[in-house]
Design an enzyme around this catalytic site. Structure first.
Site, mmCIF file in Angstrom:
data_model
loop_
_atom_site.group_PDB
_atom_site.id
_atom_site.type_symbol
_atom_site.label_atom_id
_atom_site.label_comp_id
_atom_site.label_asym_id
_atom_site.label_seq_id
_atom_site.Cartn_x
_atom_site.Cartn_y
_atom_site.Cartn_z
ATOM 1 N N GLU A 108 -11.432 0.651 -4.843
ATOM 2 C CA GLU A 108 -10.748 1.937 -4.971
ATOM 3 C C GLU A 108 -11.745 3.077 -4.713
ATOM 4 O O GLU A 108 -12.084 3.851 -5.587
ATOM 5 C CB GLU A 108 -10.065 2.024 -6.342
ATOM 6 C CG GLU A 108 -9.425 3.346 -6.730
ATOM 7 C CD GLU A 108 -8.354 3.854 -5.763
ATOM 8 O OE1 GLU A 108 -7.827 3.071 -4.966
ATOM 9 O OE2 GLU A 108 -8.072 5.063 -5.809
ATOM 10 N N TYR A 144 2.776 9.097 -5.203
ATOM 11 C CA TYR A 144 2.359 8.468 -6.456
ATOM 12 C C TYR A 144 2.859 9.194 -7.700
ATOM 13 O O TYR A 144 3.125 8.582 -8.714
ATOM 14 C CB TYR A 144 0.829 8.387 -6.518
ATOM 15 C CG TYR A 144 0.244 7.295 -5.660
ATOM 16 C CD1 TYR A 144 -0.163 6.095 -6.214
ATOM 17 C CD2 TYR A 144 0.090 7.459 -4.294
ATOM 18 C CE1 TYR A 144 -0.711 5.080 -5.442
ATOM 19 C CE2 TYR A 144 -0.458 6.453 -3.510
ATOM 20 C CZ TYR A 144 -0.855 5.259 -4.091
ATOM 21 O OH TYR A 144 -1.392 4.268 -3.326
ATOM 22 N N ASN A 163 -3.859 7.725 7.778
ATOM 23 C CA ASN A 163 -3.516 7.640 6.370
ATOM 24 C C ASN A 163 -3.980 8.890 5.636
ATOM 25 O O ASN A 163 -5.168 9.255 5.721
ATOM 26 C CB ASN A 163 -4.213 6.442 5.719
ATOM 27 C CG ASN A 163 -3.962 6.395 4.219
ATOM 28 O OD1 ASN A 163 -2.850 6.127 3.782
ATOM 29 N ND2 ASN A 163 -4.983 6.703 3.413
ATOM 30 N N GLU A 164 -3.092 9.519 4.910
ATOM 31 C CA GLU A 164 -3.429 10.645 4.035
ATOM 32 C C GLU A 164 -4.515 11.553 4.631
ATOM 33 O O GLU A 164 -5.613 11.664 4.085
ATOM 34 C CB GLU A 164 -3.866 10.142 2.658
ATOM 35 C CG GLU A 164 -2.765 9.402 1.929
ATOM 36 C CD GLU A 164 -3.084 9.184 0.442
ATOM 37 O OE1 GLU A 164 -4.176 9.574 0.000
ATOM 38 O OE2 GLU A 164 -2.217 8.633 -0.256
ATOM 39 N N GLU A 224 3.326 4.550 0.260
ATOM 40 C CA GLU A 224 2.528 3.985 -0.828
ATOM 41 C C GLU A 224 3.060 4.549 -2.133
ATOM 42 O O GLU A 224 3.440 5.722 -2.193
ATOM 43 C CB GLU A 224 1.048 4.389 -0.760
ATOM 44 C CG GLU A 224 0.200 3.658 0.233
ATOM 45 C CD GLU A 224 -1.268 4.121 0.159
ATOM 46 O OE1 GLU A 224 -1.762 4.436 -0.941
ATOM 47 O OE2 GLU A 224 -1.897 4.186 1.233
HETATM 48 C C1 NOJ Z 1 -3.834 6.299 -1.461
HETATM 49 C C2 NOJ Z 1 -4.847 5.769 -0.487
HETATM 50 O O1 NOJ Z 1 -4.255 5.655 0.780
HETATM 51 C C3 NOJ Z 1 -5.417 4.430 -0.924
HETATM 52 O O2 NOJ Z 1 -6.467 4.113 -0.077
HETATM 53 C C4 NOJ Z 1 -5.838 4.518 -2.375
HETATM 54 O O3 NOJ Z 1 -6.494 3.367 -2.789
HETATM 55 C C5 NOJ Z 1 -4.607 4.772 -3.206
HETATM 56 N N1 NOJ Z 1 -4.086 6.072 -2.848
HETATM 57 C C6 NOJ Z 1 -4.884 4.775 -4.715
HETATM 58 O O4 NOJ Z 1 -5.766 5.790 -5.034
#
Ligand code: NOJ
Length: 595
Positions: free
Chosen positions: A556, A419, A284-285, A498
């Site tokens: 978060e 996002y 992930n990211e 996401e």
């Molecule tokens: C991306 C991340 O993968 C996730 O863990 C995070 O909570 C969200 N962005 C929001 O910041």
């Protein structure tokens, strides 16, 4: 098939009276001026208290795969809050969706979800779901044989998390996953993307260490539960929760040793769930993760020879090798389905029109934020040229020809956590002056994110919660972003893996009717989904799925539970979940636009 408003589900929460409350303190981050992802150029000794964080010197804990060895690892964390109950809760009643909320606006001002671009449908087989991550929702961090993770540690360091939230309990999804799955199914959504916690499968992380069968069995039941409810499980192998053992033994992702350990972990997960999971992500990211380990409190835990300036790039190098190795194993093992990693961020738009320096800044932004993990997989097998031209090898290790061959093509689709999309400008002193001076505060990226326009200073998007200064709702930039991704890193399929929004000041709302009225988040989803439909139908971009972050409120990271992303509210005293307006809007949108 659409299963909306059906009678799957539960009614158990009345039974849960957790004697647990977490204090929520709003964080007070300022709205940003121009920001950059530049890494702080400060060297921190391996294990010091200069910043308040303490981690045992890397290598000082020897691998010991006994119960005592696990205790020694947990001792680095200290005490852990036990969950209010430790058995999986089975739903006993059906989930009833609330009666529909009244329209937000008169029809002449804004359409209802079903009336947004009604001529466009999502393609057949479209994944329309929610996303979560293990550390952020599971809780029960020390239960059923799990080893500690680096986030169990980081959340306890002074100032590590704004409101001192730990992952100890949060949503207790570890025992409430049946209910959570039922609630997603009741909305009619068809997919849930979640992560497996490495240290539940391998408490000591390492390739020669024992597998924890309880952890394997847990996720097996999570997957089966999803399939029973008609919610497809999509699995991420690594969502930032590095096993603490591997950090202690050798420095985690700053050491080459992580590569084989990750591949071993990936193989264990592939063989355990093969056939039941069809879409997989390795990481992930990774860009955010590798920058995270260069900042407090992780900046006291490096392998020898690595420092805060070089850590993000060494991490990127080993992580990509781990990805390529895992995908090679996936294919050699004939695991069914598709695999890739989740990128994040945006390409960007030049801040000042017809400004060549800003146009160059956009290219630098694209290279450092997305190209770093996309060029190697989709176009060249190598780092973006801009990065190689800027960063000497001591920062950015170079790939061998064999590594390049392994990397190129090691993704079956493209995934983006998309996002927002901002303007990008050159630094005040210009790109060239910045690039040629390693002491420049903006080196090596040498570009700035701009959240307002260059003409009159109008905000580029709808403002989010102050706890997320990186985020604004910028639906106008979405189609351009998808077009750019499709052009720069072509792939047969794109997932919006996401997207989501932190409702401004939601943490200050105390009444349920206020919390449920998440207007900014609802508008975010409706406008983005409209743009996504237009991308598919008008631009021909092969978007095949969307995942709303997040299924429920959660931890978060550095903001804790004070900044909310959930489409469902969680009462942190009772653990009860409540649908917000955005959840109902997402459900209605899908009901009206599925093919
Ligand atoms: C991306 C991340 O993968 C996730 O863990 C995070 O909570 C969200 N962005 C929001 O910041």
């Amino acid at each position: 098939m659409h299963i909306s408003r059906c009678t799957v589900g539960i009614g158990l929460l009345q039974a849960i009276r957790a004697a647990h409350a977490q204090t929520a303190i709003a964080s007070t981050t300022e709205t940003p001026a121009p920001t950059t992802a530049t890494v702080t150029v400060v060297d921190v000794p391996t294990a010091t208290a200069t910043t308040g964080a303490y981690f045992p010197p890397v290598g000082s804990i020897e691998p010991d795969y006994s119960a005592e060895g696990l205790d020694e690892l947990w001792n680095v964390i200290g005490s852990v809050e036990a969950p209010p109950f430790t058995t999986t809760v089975t739903p006993t009643a059906s989930v009833a969706l609330p009666s529909p909320p009244p329209p937000l606006y008169p029809a002449f001002f804004a359409p209802e979800p079903k009336d947004i671009l009604p001529q466009y449908k999502f393609p057949a087989g479209f994944k329309y779901g929610v996303a979560t991550a293990a550390y952020q929702v599971e809780g029960a961090v020390k239960d059923e044989g799990k080893g500690p993770t680096m986030w169990d540690w980081a959340s306890r360091q002074p100032g590590g998390v704004a409101d001192n939230t730990t992952g100890d309990i949060v949503d207790l999804n570890y025992y409430l996953y049946k209910m959570d799955t039922a609630r997603v199914a009741a909305l009619g959504l068809n997919t849930h993307s979640f992560s497996v916690s490495w240290s539940r499968i391998l408490p000591y992380g390492a390739a020669d260490s024992p597998v924890n069968q309880e952890g394997v069995d847990h996720y097996s039941d999570v997957i089966d539960t999803h399939l029973e409810y008609g919610v497809e499980p999509v699995v991420t192998l690594f969502h930032w929760d590095t096993p603490l053992a591997l950090q202690a033994y050798y420095g985690g992702f700053t050491s080459p040793k992580i590569v084989d350990d990750f591949i071993n972990y990936a193989k264990a997960v592939f063989s355990a769930y093969n056939g039941r999971v069809k879409t997989w992500y390795t990481f992930n990211e990774p860009r955010v993760f590798c920058e995270q380990i260069a900042s407090y409190p992780f900046n006291v835990t490096y392998a020898a020879g690595v420092n805060t300036s070089t850590a993000p790039f060494h991490c990127a190098y080993y992580l990509l090798k781990a990805h390529a190795g895992a995908v090679k194993a996936f294919r050699a093992m004939n695991i069914s389905g598709e695999i890739a990693l989740k990128n994040d961020d945006f390409v960007g738009t030049p801040w000042r029109a017809n400004n060549t320096d800003d146009a160059e800044a956009v290219e630098r932004h694209a290279a450092f934020q997305i190209g770093i993990f996309s060029d190697p997989l989709y176009t060249t097998g190598d780092w973006p040229q801009i990065m190689k031209d800027t960063l000497p090898e001591e920062y950015l290790p170079r790939f061998t020809d064999e590594e390049k061959a392994d990397l190129l093509g090691s993704a079956d689709f493209y995934a983006i956590d998309s996002y927002r999309s901002w303007f990008v400008s050159a630094p005040d002193n210009g790109v060239a002056a910045c690039v040629s001076n390693t002491s420049d505060p903006n080196w090596p990226q040498c570009n700035l994110n701009m959240v307002y326009d260059a003409q009159a200073g109008w905000a580029a998007g709808v403002l989010s919660d102050p706890g997320t200064d990186w985020l604004g709702a910028t639906p106008d930039g979405a189609r351009e972003l998808f077009n750019e991704l499709n052009r720069r890193w072509p792939s047969p399929k794109i997932y919006v893996s996401e997207f989501g929004f932190s409702e401004p000041f939601e943490n200050e709302r105390t009444q349920l009717y206020e919390i449920k009225q998440d207007v900014a988040r609802t508008n975010y989803y409706m406008t983005y989904l409209g743009e996504i439909l237009q991308s598919i139908h008008e631009d021909g971009v092969p978007i095949a799925g969307i995942f709303a972050w997040a299924m429920i409120d959660n931890a978060e990271w550095g903001s804790g539970i004070s900044t909310k992303f959930g489409i469902q509210h969680v009462n942190y005293t009772t653990l009860e979940r409540t649908y917000k307006r955005s959840a109902i809007a997402l459900s209605d949108f899908w009901a009206a636009h599925q093919s």
